[in-house]
Design an enzyme around this catalytic site. Structure first.
Site, PDB file in Angstrom:
ATOM      1  N   ARG A   1       0.845  -1.198   0.000  1.00  0.00           N
ATOM      2  CA  ARG A   1       0.000   0.000   0.000  1.00  0.00           C
ATOM      3  C   ARG A   1       0.877   1.243   0.000  1.00  0.00           C
ATOM      4  NH1 ARG A   1      -1.809   0.913   4.501  1.00  0.00           N
ATOM      5  NH2 ARG A   1      -1.450  -0.957   5.734  1.00  0.00           N
TER       6      ARG A   1
ATOM      7  N   TYR B   1      -1.921  -3.831  -6.964  1.00  0.00           N
ATOM      8  CA  TYR B   1      -1.773  -4.763  -5.838  1.00  0.00           C
ATOM      9  C   TYR B   1      -2.571  -4.362  -4.596  1.00  0.00           C
ATOM     10  CZ  TYR B   1       0.585  -8.046  -2.684  1.00  0.00           C
ATOM     11  OH  TYR B   1       0.869  -9.068  -1.800  1.00  0.00           O
ATOM     12  N   GLY B   2      -3.116  -5.357  -3.932  1.00  0.00           N
ATOM     13  CA  GLY B   2      -3.674  -5.227  -2.587  1.00  0.00           C
ATOM     14  C   GLY B   2      -4.643  -4.072  -2.398  1.00  0.00           C
TER      15      GLY B   2
ATOM     16  N   LYS C   1      -9.692  -1.537   1.713  1.00  0.00           N
ATOM     17  CA  LYS C   1      -9.328  -0.385   2.533  1.00  0.00           C
ATOM     18  C   LYS C   1     -10.044   0.888   2.063  1.00  0.00           C
ATOM     19  CE  LYS C   1      -6.489  -3.030   4.734  1.00  0.00           C
ATOM     20  NZ  LYS C   1      -6.795  -3.473   6.095  1.00  0.00           N
TER      21      LYS C   1
ATOM     22  N   HIS D   1     -11.148  -1.223  11.461  1.00  0.00           N
ATOM     23  CA  HIS D   1     -10.103  -2.167  11.041  1.00  0.00           C
ATOM     24  C   HIS D   1     -10.009  -3.252  12.114  1.00  0.00           C
ATOM     25  CE1 HIS D   1      -5.610  -2.583   9.675  1.00  0.00           C
ATOM     26  NE2 HIS D   1      -6.387  -3.455   9.069  1.00  0.00           N
TER      27      HIS D   1
ATOM     28  N   SER E   1      -1.839  -3.408  10.862  1.00  0.00           N
ATOM     29  CA  SER E   1      -1.551  -4.417   9.844  1.00  0.00           C
ATOM     30  C   SER E   1      -0.371  -5.279  10.292  1.00  0.00           C
ATOM     31  CB  SER E   1      -1.182  -3.731   8.539  1.00  0.00           C
ATOM     32  OG  SER E   1      -2.154  -2.774   8.225  1.00  0.00           O
ATOM     33  N   ALA E   2      -0.475  -6.574   9.978  1.00  0.00           N
ATOM     34  CA  ALA E   2       0.604  -7.533  10.238  1.00  0.00           C
ATOM     35  C   ALA E   2       0.954  -7.680  11.723  1.00  0.00           C
ATOM     36  CB  ALA E   2       1.852  -7.172   9.426  1.00  0.00           C
ATOM     37  N   CYS E   3      -0.072  -7.608  12.585  1.00  0.00           N
ATOM     38  CA  CYS E   3       0.140  -7.848  14.021  1.00  0.00           C
ATOM     39  C   CYS E   3      -0.570  -9.126  14.466  1.00  0.00           C
ATOM     40  CB  CYS E   3      -0.404  -6.696  14.853  1.00  0.00           C
ATOM     41  SG  CYS E   3       0.688  -5.300  14.932  1.00  0.00           S
ATOM     42  N   GLY E   4      -0.967  -9.962  13.511  1.00  0.00           N
ATOM     43  CA  GLY E   4      -1.548 -11.248  13.892  1.00  0.00           C
ATOM     44  C   GLY E   4      -3.068 -11.243  13.998  1.00  0.00           C
TER      45      GLY E   4
ATOM     46  N   THR F   1      -5.170 -12.124  11.623  1.00  0.00           N
ATOM     47  CA  THR F   1      -5.669 -13.369  11.016  1.00  0.00           C
ATOM     48  C   THR F   1      -5.418 -14.542  11.969  1.00  0.00           C
ATOM     49  OG1 THR F   1      -5.184 -12.413   8.869  1.00  0.00           O
ATOM     50  CG2 THR F   1      -5.613 -14.765   8.902  1.00  0.00           C
ATOM     51  N   ASN F   2      -4.261 -14.535  12.633  1.00  0.00           N
ATOM     52  CA  ASN F   2      -3.961 -15.629  13.571  1.00  0.00           C
ATOM     53  C   ASN F   2      -4.961 -15.652  14.728  1.00  0.00           C
ATOM     54  OD1 ASN F   2      -1.786 -16.286  12.020  1.00  0.00           O
ATOM     55  ND2 ASN F   2      -0.248 -15.419  13.394  1.00  0.00           N
TER      56      ASN F   2
ATOM     57  N   ASP G   1     -10.310  -8.848   9.214  1.00  0.00           N
ATOM     58  CA  ASP G   1      -9.702  -7.546   8.930  1.00  0.00           C
ATOM     59  C   ASP G   1     -10.615  -6.340   9.162  1.00  0.00           C
ATOM     60  OD1 ASP G   1      -7.365  -6.139   8.084  1.00  0.00           O
ATOM     61  OD2 ASP G   1      -8.274  -5.783   6.135  1.00  0.00           O
TER      62      ASP G   1
ATOM     63  N   ASN H   1       5.428  -8.711   2.347  1.00  0.00           N
ATOM     64  CA  ASN H   1       4.004  -8.376   2.203  1.00  0.00           C
ATOM     65  C   ASN H   1       3.336  -9.274   1.159  1.00  0.00           C
ATOM     66  OD1 ASN H   1       1.628  -6.897   2.803  1.00  0.00           O
ATOM     67  ND2 ASN H   1       1.958  -5.566   1.028  1.00  0.00           N
TER      68      ASN H   1
ATOM     69  N   ARG I   1       0.983 -12.329  -0.112  1.00  0.00           N
ATOM     70  CA  ARG I   1      -0.368 -12.590   0.405  1.00  0.00           C
ATOM     71  C   ARG I   1      -1.009 -13.839  -0.184  1.00  0.00           C
ATOM     72  NH1 ARG I   1      -2.631  -8.213   3.760  1.00  0.00           N
ATOM     73  NH2 ARG I   1      -0.997  -6.643   3.744  1.00  0.00           N
TER      74      ARG I   1
ATOM     75  N   GLU J   1      -2.136 -19.874  22.911  1.00  0.00           N
ATOM     76  CA  GLU J   1      -2.109 -19.570  24.350  1.00  0.00           C
ATOM     77  C   GLU J   1      -2.838 -18.255  24.641  1.00  0.00           C
ATOM     78  OE1 GLU J   1      -1.375 -21.928  25.996  1.00  0.00           O
ATOM     79  OE2 GLU J   1       0.383 -23.005  25.224  1.00  0.00           O
ATOM     80  N   ASN J   2      -3.083 -17.474  23.608  1.00  0.00           N
ATOM     81  CA  ASN J   2      -3.840 -16.231  23.832  1.00  0.00           C
ATOM     82  C   ASN J   2      -5.268 -16.527  24.312  1.00  0.00           C
ATOM     83  OD1 ASN J   2      -1.618 -14.757  23.089  1.00  0.00           O
ATOM     84  ND2 ASN J   2      -2.231 -14.563  20.945  1.00  0.00           N
TER      85      ASN J   2
HETATM   86  C1  OXD Z   1      -3.538  -4.174   5.819  1.00  0.00           C
HETATM   87  C2  OXD Z   1      -4.221  -5.292   5.161  1.00  0.00           C
HETATM   88  O1  OXD Z   1      -2.563  -3.671   5.279  1.00  0.00           O
HETATM   89  O2  OXD Z   1      -5.121  -5.859   5.774  1.00  0.00           O
HETATM   90  O3  OXD Z   1      -3.977  -3.785   6.896  1.00  0.00           O
HETATM   91  O4  OXD Z   1      -3.894  -5.607   4.013  1.00  0.00           O
HETATM   92 MN    MN Z   2      -5.778  -4.764   7.462  1.00  0.00          MN
END
Ligand code: OXD
Ligand code: MN
Length: 647
Positions: A110, A259-260, A268, A288, A310-313, A315-316, A335, A428, A430, A556-557
């Site tokens: 992005r 892209y994205g 977004k 978000h 973004s990218a802090c987990g 999806t996990n 998301d 990044n 995906r 464990e979260n």
């Molecule tokens: C982001 C995404 O960048 O979800 O937040 O792609």
């Molecule tokens: Mn996002």
């Protein structure tokens, strides 16, 4: 050439053209608009508003053909074949219907610096910053400059290309919480990705037949000003890339990137930036946030929404496999959440998306086994590495591939573990995969009324000072916690290094309007309901004095979620501290944890750290939000400062 042979030649050309058209999924014979042939779909069946939007942009972009997307499998296969012929994607024969795209290396993330919100007045879009301070809460452009930017880039930009008309719904087509968009794009990759990420096709056009309005989304991968396209399989125009939003017209215009978030405009641009402005007008929240359902061992189910940068987990967490016995997690979305109070004052959320556009590196059977069960069918991978047995590879998948396979990196170069100096997959890179394939997708994930939200979590990557979990004192304090969010920088955008960045509500790159007004909007929710969700802050990423993570994270979260649910049940398992309610000693269930956790360090509140944190927040608000900061938030911060000072 004789007259007869000329005639015969003409006849065979016509037959050829007919055959070519017939190979399109939904033939539109003699179907033209403004002299341009419509190779799929029927232009005259579009609603007058959609027709007008397409016609206006035909004049501007001058495409060679029009393709009205119906969203069918047939159409999708046609586009996948086309892209394979053009070298945009390659099949991944190890899996079922999976594809790999490699972007131009200049088009991988992005571009926040080239993303603008366009309003008459600057102050509608961004807070007024102090003299000499560069604002970081979005970029503003005037309508006049926007018109000039569009004209300069879009005039004739689709020459020789097909303009795809992509009707899509954010949210289930039948939900009153959903919204519709029309994306015009010259990228087949975008069309097939939008089919995964949104509800796309004929059902949406049918819904528009009553004359309803839609969000206007114009996209082109662009043609560089000198006409030279560096990578034919991935045209783009990085130098002139620009992403524009005009909230007043519900309009998005994106140029130069394929892209994205730059090009899948439902995500977004629509669901967050334009979405947040619609939400402000209509009295709801576009955030978000992931949404998950969690059932405790007694069988009581609640839904939680959580905002992480973004990218802090996200999806996990949305797909977590709980280690705590008896718990079950189900995923609604990973998301974005659109949330609104129902008539009984219950906040209800829908996931406006239809798929997951997840960061691939780091996803593995140990970090996210559910994602690994989701993504190996009907998926478009972008910028991951490939393997000689027809599969994919990325950092984190080391234990999941045959050690004898050869690896080709995301740029198409041979790659050897331990030898190559650059990552195999772009950080990044995906997967774009249908949500319904997720084995733990929530049974209510498409419920038109949305799912009831009991708790909201904020969080980020905080290596120091911030405890594993704490609860806000009340709604106002919770809004301050969201506003004060900070996290280490991510690979999802163009930032470098591991600096701790302010990312209020994880929305910094996605606000559609002035952040000060956004805070007012959040505060105003108190007037909408007496039954507001409880707010918490979590941090899975705190490090000890040895530089190692203090908390194992991932499944464990569930231990943290367990404490949160007990708080929702008003259990007396928290103690008041200057920053909010923290777990009482031993209140987090640590039974069965493999390695002993240093709880003292994990929950400690170093006074000097918190004094600095409060000063950093104060400085940020002063410099970046200025007089747009609501008085209530200023007061909340003052009170926090006093409590920390008295610690
Ligand atoms: C982001 C995404 O960048 O979800 O937040 O792609
Ligand atoms: Mn996002």
């Amino acid at each position: 050439m004789t007259g007869i042979s000329r005639l015969l030649r003409r006849f065979s050309t016509e037959v050829g053209r007919f055959a070519k058209q017939a190979s399109h999924p939904n033939v539109g014979l003699f179907n033209h608009v403004k002299g341009i042939s419509v190779v799929s779909g029927d232009f005259k069946n579009l609603s007058p508003k959609v027709r007008a939007y397409v016609e206006e942009n035909i004049d501007l972009c001058q495409p060679e053909k029009i393709h009205i997307c119906d969203g069918t499998e047939n159409e999708n296969n046609h586009l996948l074949n086309l892209m394979q012929q053009q070298g945009t994607i390659v099949p991944l024969p190890k899996y079922q219907n999976c594809w790999l795209a490699r972007t131009n290396p200049a088009d991988t993330a992005r571009v926040e610096s080239k993303t603008f919100i366009c309003t008459e007045k600057r102050a509608e879009t961004i807070p007024t910053t102090k003299e000499g301070i560069k604002g970081t809460l979005g970029n503003w452009m005037s309508p006049r400059d926007m018109d000039a930017a569009v004209k300069e880039r879009f005039t004739g930009c689709m020459k020789g290309r097909t303009m795809y008309v992509v009707p899509f719904s954010m949210g289930p087509v039948s939900s009153p919480l959903s919204k519709i968009g029309i994306q015009l794009t010259d990228s087949a990759y975008v069309v097939v990705s939008m089919r995964v990420m949104t509800r796309m096709g004929q059902a949406v056009l049918d819904k528009l037949a009553d004359g309803s309005d839609f969000v206007r989304c114009l996209h082109s991968v662009g043609t560089p000003a000198n006409g030279f396209i560096e990578m034919k399989s991935w045209p783009c125009d990085p130098e002139r890339t620009i992403i524009l939003h005009k909230p007043q017209n519900n309009e998005i215009v994106s140029y130069g990137s394929g892209y994205g978030g730059n090009s899948l405009l439902g995500k977004k641009c629509f669901a967050l930036r334009i979405g947040s402005t619609i939400a402000k007008r209509e009295g709801w929240l576009a955030e978000h946030m992931l949404i998950l359902g969690i059932t405790n061992p007694e069988g009581k189910k609640r839904y939680i929404a959580a905002a992480f940068p973004s990218a802090c987990g996200k999806t996990n967490l949305a797909m977590m496999t709980p280690t705590l016995p008896g718990y079950k997690i189900e995923c609604v979305g990973d998301d974005i959440a659109w949330m609104r109070f129902d008539k009984d004052g219950q906040l209800r959320a829908i996931n406006p998306e239809n798929g997951f556009f997840g960061v691939a590196p780091g996803t593995s059977n140990s970090s996210n086994p559910i994602a690994m069960k989701t993504i190996f069918q009907n998926t478009i991978f972008t910028n991951v590495a490939s393997t000689s047995d027809g599969g994919v590879f990325w950092e984190g998948m080391e234990d999941e591939i045959d050690p004898n396979v050869r690896i080709t990196d995301w740029r198409g170069k041979p790659w050897t573990k331990g030898e190559s100096k650059t990552p195999a997959a772009h950080p990044n890179s995906r997967f774009c995969t249908p949500a319904k394939q997720c084995p733990i997708i929530d049974p209510n994930w498409e419920a038109p009324e949305g799912v009831p939200i009991s708790a909201i979590l904020f969080g980020g990557r905080r290596p120091a000072g911030v405890p594993l979990v704490y609860q806000a004192r009340d709604w106002k304090h919770g809004v301050l916690i969201g506003a004060a969010m900070r996290s280490e920088a991510t690979a999802a955008a163009e930032h470098k290094g591991k600096v701790i960045m302010h990312d209020p509500f994880a929305m910094r790159p996605f606000f559609g309007y002035n952040f000060g007004h956004y805070l007012e909007h959040w505060l105003s929710m108190e007037q909408r309901s007496a039954n507001l969700p409880k707010i918490f802050h979590v941090n899975w990423f705190r490090k000890g004095s040895d530089g190692k993570f203090l908390w194992p994270g991932f499944g464990e979260n569930s231990r943290v979620l367990d404490w949160i649910l007990r708080r929702l049940d008003n259990e007396d398992c928290a103690k008041e501290t200057p920053i909010g309610y923290l777990p009482k000693p031993s209140a987090i269930n640590m039974q069965g944890l493999k390695d002993k956790v240093n709880e003292e360090e994990l929950f400690s509140l170093p006074k000097d750290f918190w004094m600095e944190e409060v000063y950093a927040i104060e400085k940020y608000f002063n410099e970046q939000v200025g007089s747009d900061l609501p008085e209530t938030i200023e007061q909340e911060l003052k009170q926090l400062k006093k409590r920390v000072n008295d610690m």
